[in-house]
Enzyme design. Structure first.
Site, mmCIF file in Angstrom:
data_model
loop_
_atom_site.group_PDB
_atom_site.id
_atom_site.type_symbol
_atom_site.label_atom_id
_atom_site.label_comp_id
_atom_site.label_asym_id
_atom_site.label_seq_id
_atom_site.Cartn_x
_atom_site.Cartn_y
_atom_site.Cartn_z
ATOM 1 N N ASP A 1 -6.262 12.808 18.086
ATOM 2 C CA ASP A 1 -5.571 11.540 18.255
ATOM 3 C C ASP A 1 -4.055 11.699 18.214
ATOM 4 O OD1 ASP A 1 -5.505 12.165 15.529
ATOM 5 O OD2 ASP A 1 -6.929 10.612 14.980
ATOM 6 N N ASN B 1 -11.706 4.671 4.963
ATOM 7 C CA ASN B 1 -12.532 3.549 5.420
ATOM 8 C C ASN B 1 -13.661 3.997 6.359
ATOM 9 O OD1 ASN B 1 -11.235 4.140 7.799
ATOM 10 N ND2 ASN B 1 -10.195 2.174 8.025
ATOM 11 N N HIS C 1 -13.290 6.063 9.016
ATOM 12 C CA HIS C 1 -12.940 6.353 10.406
ATOM 13 C C HIS C 1 -13.003 7.853 10.700
ATOM 14 C CE1 HIS C 1 -8.350 6.429 9.383
ATOM 15 N NE2 HIS C 1 -8.702 7.665 9.622
ATOM 16 N N GLU D 1 -11.768 3.277 14.333
ATOM 17 C CA GLU D 1 -11.746 2.458 13.123
ATOM 18 C C GLU D 1 -13.033 1.629 12.985
ATOM 19 O OE1 GLU D 1 -9.533 2.807 10.844
ATOM 20 O OE2 GLU D 1 -7.519 2.160 11.426
#
Ligand code: GLP
Length: 241
Positions: A62, A131, A133, A138
């Site tokens: 990313d 979280n 991801h 996400e």
């Protein structure tokens, strides 16, 4: 999914170093790479190991939208500092999303096509968002197969503040990420997670249902997926671990 619980961060990075070294020694390798705090110790080990990177091609997961490769906050600059600038990986063998592309969607399509042309990922190294991801996929109502532009959660921006003088508001609000197709079709995945802040996400990833609320839970469908965690990150796993 195979889970290994090791004592601490050093043991985790040493274990994954062995996996990467074996894969590099075995022949030409298309390798997917993460950024973040977790892989820094691994990259240091790989540099010290003096491996021959001449037959490796890399594709990072990313990049922040709007940042060019020379921007010190970019993931490309992070990789140059921690790995690319320290090993004999040919610069033409480095695949990266361009955050500063004029059209981010076109850039994402280019990246997927380039990775397809390279034959997909032989080995994908991953970290894990607090979280759940993976890359910058996400949690949310849906996930996306293709590489795509995402709006980052504030928690994710906070977790990435290190590269921006500690001020999370300076972290770009959007990013480009490899989508779930390339991640889940990697021929081998090795995920590292350490520290108590990852414990809940590790439990959801390993023992929870497949859900878009925890993108990493979809790694349960990958045929060869090794999860290497330290005791703190394993603390919410069931008693059999
Ligand atoms: C970042 C990256 C992920 C990384 C994750 C964990 O936002 N996009 O690829 O795995 O967050 O980062 P860390 O290792 O710093 O906890």
């Amino acid at each position: 999914m195979t889970v290994e619980v090791l004592d601490d961060y050093e043991a985790v990075t040493a274990r994954v170093e062995g996996e990467v070294a074996r894969a590099i020694a075995a022949g030409p390798l298309t390798l997917g790479l993460p950024t973040g705090r977790t892989p820094i110790g691994l990259y240091d080990r790989l540099v010290r190991a003096g491996l021959d990177w001449s037959r490796v091609r890399t594709f990072n997961l990313d990049e922040f939208a709007s940042l060019g490769p020379r921007d010190p906050g970019s993931f490309r600059a992070f990789m140059d500092r921690h790995l690319f600038g320290r090993v004999n990986l040919p610069s033409g063998a480095i695949g990266f999303l361009r955050g500063d592309a004029a059209d981010a969607e076109v850039e994402c399509a280019r990246y997927d096509a380039a990775l397809d042309k390279a034959g997909g990922l032989d080995l994908l190294l991953l970290g894990l968002g607090g979280n759940g991801h993976v890359g910058f996929n996400e949690p949310g109502p849906t996930l996306t197969a293709a590489s795509h532009v995402v709006t980052l959660h504030d928690d994710t921006r906070r977790a990435n503040a290190d590269g921006f003088g500690g001020d999370w508001r300076q972290v770009p609000a959007r990013a480009l990420t490899l989508g779930m197709r390339q991640i889940l079709s990697a021929r081998r995945v090795v995920l590292m997670a350490t520290g108590p802040a990852k414990a809940e996400a590790v439990a959801a990833m390993v023992e929870g249902p497949l859900t878009t609320a925890c993108p990493a839970s979809w790694l349960q469908v990958v045929g060869r997926c090794l999860v290497v965690v330290d005791r703190a990150a394993a603390s919410r796993l069931g008693p059999r671990r």
